[in-house]
Design a protein around this motif. Structure first.
Motif, PDB file in Angstrom:
ATOM      1  N   ALA A  85       0.853  -1.193   0.000  1.00  0.00           N
ATOM      2  CA  ALA A  85       0.000   0.000   0.000  1.00  0.00           C
ATOM      3  C   ALA A  85       0.888   1.242   0.000  1.00  0.00           C
ATOM      4  O   ALA A  85       2.004   1.233   0.529  1.00  0.00           O
ATOM      5  CB  ALA A  85      -0.912   0.014   1.219  1.00  0.00           C
ATOM      6  N   ASP A  86       0.370   2.304  -0.588  1.00  0.00           N
ATOM      7  CA  ASP A  86       1.093   3.572  -0.597  1.00  0.00           C
ATOM      8  C   ASP A  86       0.080   4.705  -0.702  1.00  0.00           C
ATOM      9  O   ASP A  86      -1.059   4.515  -1.155  1.00  0.00           O
ATOM     10  CB  ASP A  86       2.080   3.628  -1.766  1.00  0.00           C
ATOM     11  N   ASP A  87       0.517   5.891  -0.265  1.00  0.00           N
ATOM     12  CA  ASP A  87      -0.354   7.064  -0.245  1.00  0.00           C
ATOM     13  C   ASP A  87       0.559   8.266  -0.017  1.00  0.00           C
ATOM     14  O   ASP A  87       1.501   8.178   0.774  1.00  0.00           O
ATOM     15  CB  ASP A  87      -1.372   6.940   0.898  1.00  0.00           C
ATOM     16  N   PRO A  88       0.324   9.393  -0.693  1.00  0.00           N
ATOM     17  CA  PRO A  88       1.183  10.570  -0.481  1.00  0.00           C
ATOM     18  C   PRO A  88       1.229  11.036   0.970  1.00  0.00           C
ATOM     19  O   PRO A  88       2.193  11.688   1.388  1.00  0.00           O
ATOM     20  CB  PRO A  88       0.537  11.627  -1.384  1.00  0.00           C
ATOM     21  N   ARG A  89       0.199  10.708   1.754  1.00  0.00           N
ATOM     22  CA  ARG A  89       0.184  11.129   3.163  1.00  0.00           C
ATOM     23  C   ARG A  89       1.090  10.266   4.028  1.00  0.00           C
ATOM     24  O   ARG A  89       1.369  10.625   5.182  1.00  0.00           O
ATOM     25  CB  ARG A  89      -1.248  11.076   3.703  1.00  0.00           C
ATOM     26  N   LEU A  90       1.573   9.167   3.504  1.00  0.00           N
ATOM     27  CA  LEU A  90       2.481   8.298   4.247  1.00  0.00           C
ATOM     28  C   LEU A  90       3.897   8.864   4.120  1.00  0.00           C
ATOM     29  O   LEU A  90       4.700   8.409   3.309  1.00  0.00           O
ATOM     30  CB  LEU A  90       2.426   6.873   3.713  1.00  0.00           C
ATOM     31  N   VAL A  91       4.197   9.872   4.915  1.00  0.00           N
ATOM     32  CA  VAL A  91       5.516  10.489   4.844  1.00  0.00           C
ATOM     33  C   VAL A  91       6.563   9.487   5.325  1.00  0.00           C
ATOM     34  O   VAL A  91       7.447   9.075   4.584  1.00  0.00           O
ATOM     35  CB  VAL A  91       5.562  11.788   5.670  1.00  0.00           C
ATOM     36  N   SER A  92       6.448   9.079   6.588  1.00  0.00           N
ATOM     37  CA  SER A  92       7.259   7.981   7.126  1.00  0.00           C
ATOM     38  C   SER A  92       6.329   7.036   7.860  1.00  0.00           C
ATOM     39  O   SER A  92       5.557   7.474   8.722  1.00  0.00           O
ATOM     40  CB  SER A  92       8.327   8.497   8.093  1.00  0.00           C
ATOM     41  N   ARG A 118       8.691  13.691   0.664  1.00  0.00           N
ATOM     42  CA  ARG A 118       7.333  13.913   1.181  1.00  0.00           C
ATOM     43  C   ARG A 118       7.268  14.830   2.396  1.00  0.00           C
ATOM     44  O   ARG A 118       6.184  15.287   2.763  1.00  0.00           O
ATOM     45  CB  ARG A 118       6.676  12.570   1.517  1.00  0.00           C
ATOM     46  N   THR A 119       8.397  15.086   3.049  1.00  0.00           N
ATOM     47  CA  THR A 119       8.359  15.960   4.212  1.00  0.00           C
ATOM     48  C   THR A 119       8.031  17.395   3.815  1.00  0.00           C
ATOM     49  O   THR A 119       8.406  17.858   2.739  1.00  0.00           O
ATOM     50  CB  THR A 119       9.708  15.914   4.953  1.00  0.00           C
ATOM     51  N   THR A 120       7.294  18.086   4.664  1.00  0.00           N
ATOM     52  CA  THR A 120       6.963  19.492   4.454  1.00  0.00           C
ATOM     53  C   THR A 120       7.118  20.235   5.778  1.00  0.00           C
ATOM     54  O   THR A 120       7.177  19.618   6.850  1.00  0.00           O
ATOM     55  CB  THR A 120       5.515  19.680   3.960  1.00  0.00           C
ATOM     56  N   ALA A 121       7.156  21.543   5.708  1.00  0.00           N
ATOM     57  CA  ALA A 121       7.261  22.350   6.931  1.00  0.00           C
ATOM     58  C   ALA A 121       6.054  22.123   7.837  1.00  0.00           C
ATOM     59  O   ALA A 121       6.159  22.189   9.065  1.00  0.00           O
ATOM     60  CB  ALA A 121       7.388  23.831   6.568  1.00  0.00           C
ATOM     61  N   ALA A 122       4.913  21.836   7.243  1.00  0.00           N
ATOM     62  CA  ALA A 122       3.692  21.641   8.032  1.00  0.00           C
ATOM     63  C   ALA A 122       3.673  20.311   8.769  1.00  0.00           C
ATOM     64  O   ALA A 122       3.009  20.169   9.798  1.00  0.00           O
ATOM     65  CB  ALA A 122       2.468  21.751   7.119  1.00  0.00           C
ATOM     66  N   THR A 123       4.406  19.310   8.233  1.00  0.00           N
ATOM     67  CA  THR A 123       4.364  17.984   8.840  1.00  0.00           C
ATOM     68  C   THR A 123       5.602  17.633   9.650  1.00  0.00           C
ATOM     69  O   THR A 123       5.546  16.748  10.500  1.00  0.00           O
ATOM     70  CB  THR A 123       4.176  16.902   7.755  1.00  0.00           C
ATOM     71  N   LEU A 124       6.728  18.296   9.410  1.00  0.00           N
ATOM     72  CA  LEU A 124       7.979  17.948  10.073  1.00  0.00           C
ATOM     73  C   LEU A 124       7.849  18.077  11.591  1.00  0.00           C
ATOM     74  O   LEU A 124       7.584  19.158  12.120  1.00  0.00           O
ATOM     75  CB  LEU A 124       9.108  18.843   9.565  1.00  0.00           C
TER      76      LEU A 124
END
Length: 325
Positions: A85-92, A118-124
């Motif tokens: 499975a994969d999804d863009p929201r699966l950063v790590s 996939r990391t972003t300032a909003a999610t890091l």
């Protein structure tokens, strides 16, 4: 001619019966036997850096996560790797829990910057989520934002346990929190307490559900093991142990009195036993992994336990190794 005819007919009948009996014997001999579980599986997947692992008995495969790429994969005994499975929201993707009775694979999702694409300032260091997939076909069932429950804090969803009612409990390594997501998908803060903090390092990590109605939870920075009653989480207590468990990561409850704990920084899997309902615990064995950055452990069959060796984030491979004590 008649005696000869009767003889020929009798001979044909005997030959037919003999062939039938021989066929039955061959069928019995050809009954499929489960091949022996391998001692080690080396998987040639560059830079995958898996953190979590579960063995899927129905699918005859290991399921592994990925810090650096996010996707979930399946590994066969012949080392074949395929995307589950994969999804863009699966950063790590970090810890996994296979809830086989409900055909669910639960996935802890975080972002500590390991996935550069996939990391972003909003999610890091802010992302903590629970993704749930159908364990048979990989279809997404739900995705729950846990960090939104405490938006002002840093977050790292790490590991997952599921109780007998289907409620999920998720540890946060950067905040002193255990989340709960009930069987209907409602998320809440199950337990929040300063004693669960890891300070400037990693705090809460591995978690398992004990069938007597409590959670066993490990804290990485100092190796503390907690016992948390599901019905009254505020009454949690420390499990007294004479063994240093610093670097505690994944947990596996083998039976009601036996817990396997992976201490990554010690390159060791400890076997802990308790005779007083986990008020205290004692080391009863250990398995040295070597310098392979072991993270967690999973059960296969009733007797085998396999440790995940992710090596380094740029390694050309990872390994799944049977533990021996």
């Amino acid at each position: 001619m008649r005696p000869l005819l009767r003889y020929l007919r009798l001979a044909a009948l005997v030959a037919g019966l003999t062939g039938l009996l021989t066929g039955c014997s061959d069928s019995d001999d050809d009954v499929a036997v489960e091949p022996a579980a391998p001692a080690r599986i080396t998987v040639p997947q560059a830079g995958l850096h898996p953190e979590g692992i579960q063995y899927d008995e129905q699918g005859k495969r290991f399921l592994v996560s990925s810090r650096t790429q996010g996707r979930i994969g399946g590994v066969r005994d012949d080392s074949t790797y395929t995307t589950f499975a994969d999804d863009p929201r699966l950063v790590s993707t970090i810890g996994l829990h296979l809830d086989a009775p409900r055909q669910r694979l639960l996935v802890a999702v975080s972002d500590n910057g390991a996935n550069a694409t996939r990391t972003t300032a909003a999610t890091l260091r802010k992302l903590a989520a629970l993704a749930i997939y159908n364990s048979s076909n990989g279809s997404l069932i739900s995705y729950t934002d846990l960090g939104a429950l405490r938006p002002g804090l840093n977050h790292f969803a790490n590991d997952i346990a599921v109780d007998s009612q289907g409620n999920a409990y998720i540890t946060d390594s950067l905040s002193p929190i255990i989340y709960k997501v009930d069987a209907q998908g409602t998320a809440s803060v199950f337990l929040e307490n300063a004693q669960l903090s890891g300070g400037t390092g990693f705090g809460l990590n591995g978690i398992v559900f004990h069938p007597d109605g409590y959670l066993l939870v490990a804290k990485s920075n100092d190796g503390t093991l907690f016992k948390v009653p599901v019905s009254n989480p505020g009454s949690f207590s420390r499990v007294t142990s004479g063994q240093s468990l610093v670097g505690a990561d994944g947990l596996l409850l083998l039976d009601s009195r036996t817990l396997l704990l992976v201490a990554g920084s010690q390159s060791t899997v400890f076997r802990l036993t308790s005779t007083d309902a986990w008020a205290t615990a004692a080391a009863s064995g250990s398995f040295a992994t070597g310098a392979v950055s072991p993270t967690t452990i999973t059960r296969r069959n009733q007797t085998d336990a396999y440790v995940l060796y992710p090596y380094q984030s740029t390694s050309p491979r990872f390994a799944i190794v049977k533990a021996g004590f």
